[in-house]
Design a protein around this motif. Structure first.
Motif, mmCIF file in Angstrom:
data_model
loop_
_atom_site.group_PDB
_atom_site.id
_atom_site.type_symbol
_atom_site.label_atom_id
_atom_site.label_comp_id
_atom_site.label_asym_id
_atom_site.label_seq_id
_atom_site.Cartn_x
_atom_site.Cartn_y
_atom_site.Cartn_z
ATOM 1 N N ILE A 33 0.863 -1.187 0.000
ATOM 2 C CA ILE A 33 0.000 0.000 0.000
ATOM 3 C C ILE A 33 0.898 1.235 0.000
ATOM 4 C CG2 ILE A 33 -1.789 1.288 1.222
ATOM 5 C CD1 ILE A 33 -2.712 -1.314 2.467
ATOM 6 N N GLU A 34 0.684 2.101 -0.976
ATOM 7 C CA GLU A 34 1.472 3.325 -1.077
ATOM 8 C C GLU A 34 0.838 4.423 -0.236
ATOM 9 O OE1 GLU A 34 2.228 4.495 -5.113
ATOM 10 O OE2 GLU A 34 2.088 2.416 -5.825
ATOM 11 N N GLY A 35 1.693 5.203 0.455
ATOM 12 C CA GLY A 35 1.176 6.342 1.199
ATOM 13 C C GLY A 35 1.821 6.510 2.554
ATOM 14 N N ASP A 36 1.477 7.608 3.199
ATOM 15 C CA ASP A 36 1.955 7.927 4.533
ATOM 16 C C ASP A 36 1.345 6.928 5.514
ATOM 17 O OD1 ASP A 36 2.509 8.974 7.028
ATOM 18 O OD2 ASP A 36 1.859 11.003 6.558
ATOM 19 N N ALA A 37 2.196 6.223 6.239
ATOM 20 C CA ALA A 37 1.702 5.181 7.148
ATOM 21 C C ALA A 37 0.718 5.730 8.170
ATOM 22 C CB ALA A 37 2.877 4.510 7.854
ATOM 23 N N ALA A 38 0.919 6.965 8.619
ATOM 24 C CA ALA A 38 0.018 7.547 9.610
ATOM 25 C C ALA A 38 -1.406 7.607 9.081
ATOM 26 C CB ALA A 38 0.495 8.942 10.001
ATOM 27 N N GLU A 39 -1.554 7.856 7.778
ATOM 28 C CA GLU A 39 -2.878 7.918 7.171
ATOM 29 C C GLU A 39 -3.379 6.538 6.761
ATOM 30 O OE1 GLU A 39 -4.681 10.662 7.201
ATOM 31 O OE2 GLU A 39 -2.977 11.553 8.274
ATOM 32 N N VAL A 40 -2.483 5.728 6.210
ATOM 33 C CA VAL A 40 -2.868 4.389 5.764
ATOM 34 C C VAL A 40 -3.366 3.547 6.937
ATOM 35 C CG1 VAL A 40 -2.046 2.219 4.764
ATOM 36 C CG2 VAL A 40 -1.312 4.411 3.782
ATOM 37 N N LEU A 41 -2.665 3.608 8.064
ATOM 38 C CA LEU A 41 -3.034 2.802 9.225
ATOM 39 C C LEU A 41 -4.462 3.100 9.683
ATOM 40 C CD1 LEU A 41 0.301 3.027 11.252
ATOM 41 C CD2 LEU A 41 -0.658 0.949 10.236
ATOM 42 N N LYS A 42 -4.856 4.365 9.615
ATOM 43 C CA LYS A 42 -6.201 4.751 10.050
ATOM 44 C C LYS A 42 -7.284 4.100 9.196
ATOM 45 C CE LYS A 42 -4.713 9.292 11.738
ATOM 46 N NZ LYS A 42 -4.789 10.753 11.495
ATOM 47 N N LYS A 43 -6.941 3.800 7.943
ATOM 48 C CA LYS A 43 -7.933 3.263 7.005
ATOM 49 C C LYS A 43 -7.992 1.743 6.998
ATOM 50 C CE LYS A 43 -7.240 7.276 3.989
ATOM 51 N NZ LYS A 43 -6.738 7.757 2.683
ATOM 52 N N LEU A 44 -7.010 1.102 7.624
ATOM 53 C CA LEU A 44 -6.987 -0.361 7.633
ATOM 54 C C LEU A 44 -8.013 -0.907 8.622
ATOM 55 C CD1 LEU A 44 -3.153 -1.148 7.536
ATOM 56 C CD2 LEU A 44 -4.787 -1.284 5.648
ATOM 57 N N GLY A 45 -8.635 -2.011 8.252
ATOM 58 C CA GLY A 45 -9.564 -2.684 9.150
ATOM 59 C C GLY A 45 -9.057 -4.074 9.486
#
Length: 221
Positions: free
Chosen positions: A110-122
Motif C-alpha cells: 500500500i502506497e502512502g503515509d503510514a500515519a494515514e494508511v493505518l487509520k484506514k486499515l480494518g
C-alpha cells in the motif's frame, strides 16, 4: 554499534545463506546504500515467525521489499502480508522484487503515509513489524495497537539508535534531538502501556518485542 563488534562478527559468521532471491536483493540493496534489516535481525525474525506462526502480517516500512519477502518465506503457508511504503523511488523496486519472487499474490503493498494508511486499515493482524521513520513510531502506535489482535506480536526495529538513545539530549546533535526524544517516549510507552508486555533487546540496532495482552491477561494484584 551497541554490541561488541567481535561478537556480532562471530555470530554472523555462523549464518547460513538465505534463498537465492533474498541474497540477490540484499546485495542490490547494499550496493545502492538502501538500508535493510541486519543479519542478526534476519535470524531473529525467522525464529519469531516460526514460534508465532502468524496468518496475517502487517509491515510498516517496505523499503525495497527485502524484509517482507523474508517474512513470506518463514511464515506459515497461506499467510498474507500487507506492507506500507511512502518513498516513491523505492515502491517500484519493491513491486518488482515481489514479482521476481513470485509473491505478488501473497504480499500487498500500500502506497502512502503510514500515519494515514493505518487509520484506514480494518481487521486485525497477529504480527506487526515496525521498520519505518523512527520519529513516527510513537505516532503510529495508537493505530498499531488497534490493529494488533490479542496475543499478537509487535516488533519494533532500530529502536536504540546506535546507542544514542541512552544519551542526554544535550549530547545528541541538534538535528537528531527530535527523533531521540520521540524514541525514548516510544520505548517508555511500550514498556508501560498496560496493553503490552515488552522486552527491549540490544540486537542489531536495538529491537523491542511486544505482545498484546488479551482482556483476561491483564495485570493481577
Amino acid at each position: 554499534m551497541i554490541v561488541d563488534e567481535r561478537i556480532v562478527t562471530f555470530i554472523n559468521s555462523l549464518e547460513t545463506e538465505n534463498s537465492i532471491i533474498l541474497e540477490d536483493i540484499e546485495k542490490e540493496a547494499l550496493a545502492a546504500s538502501v538500508p535493510i534489516i541486519r543479519k542478526e535481525m534476519q535470524s531473529f525474525l525467522k525464529v519469531l515467525l516460526s514460534i508465532q506462526k502468524p496468518t496475517c502480517i502487517l509491515e510498516v516500512g517496505t523499503a525495497v521489499g527485502f524484509s517482507a519477502l523474508l517474512m513470506s518465506e518463514y511464515a506459515p503457508q497461506g499467510c498474507t502480508i500487507t506492507t506500507i511504503e511512502n518513498y516513491e523511488k523505492r515502491i517500484p523496486i519493491a513491486r518488482e522484487n515481489f514479482r521476481r519472487a513470485g509473491k505478488e499474490g501473497q504480499i500487498t503493498l500500500i502506497e502512502g503515509d503510514a500515519a494515514e494508511v493505518l487509520k484506514k486499515l480494518g481487521g486485525t493482524y497477529d504480527f506487526i513489524f515496525m521498520d519505518a521513520a523512527k520519529a513516527q513510531y510513537i505516532h503510529y502506535l495508537p493505530e498499531v495497537l488497534r490493529l494488533l489482535k490479542d496475543g499478537g506480536v509487535l516488533v519494533s526495529d532500530n529502536c536504540l539508535q546506535e546507542g544514542n538513545v541512552i544519551e542526554s539530549r544535550f549530547a545528541v546533535e541538534r538535528r537528531d534531538r527530535t527523533i531521540h526524544a520521540r524514541m525514548r517516549e516510544y520505548l517508555y510507552e511500550i514498556k508501560h502501556n498496560e496493553q503490552l508486555i515488552t522486552s527491549i533487546l540490544p540486537l542489531g540496532d536495538g529491537v523491542a518485542v511486544s505482545v498484546k495482552r488479551g482482556e483476561t491477561n491483564g495485570k493481577t494484584s
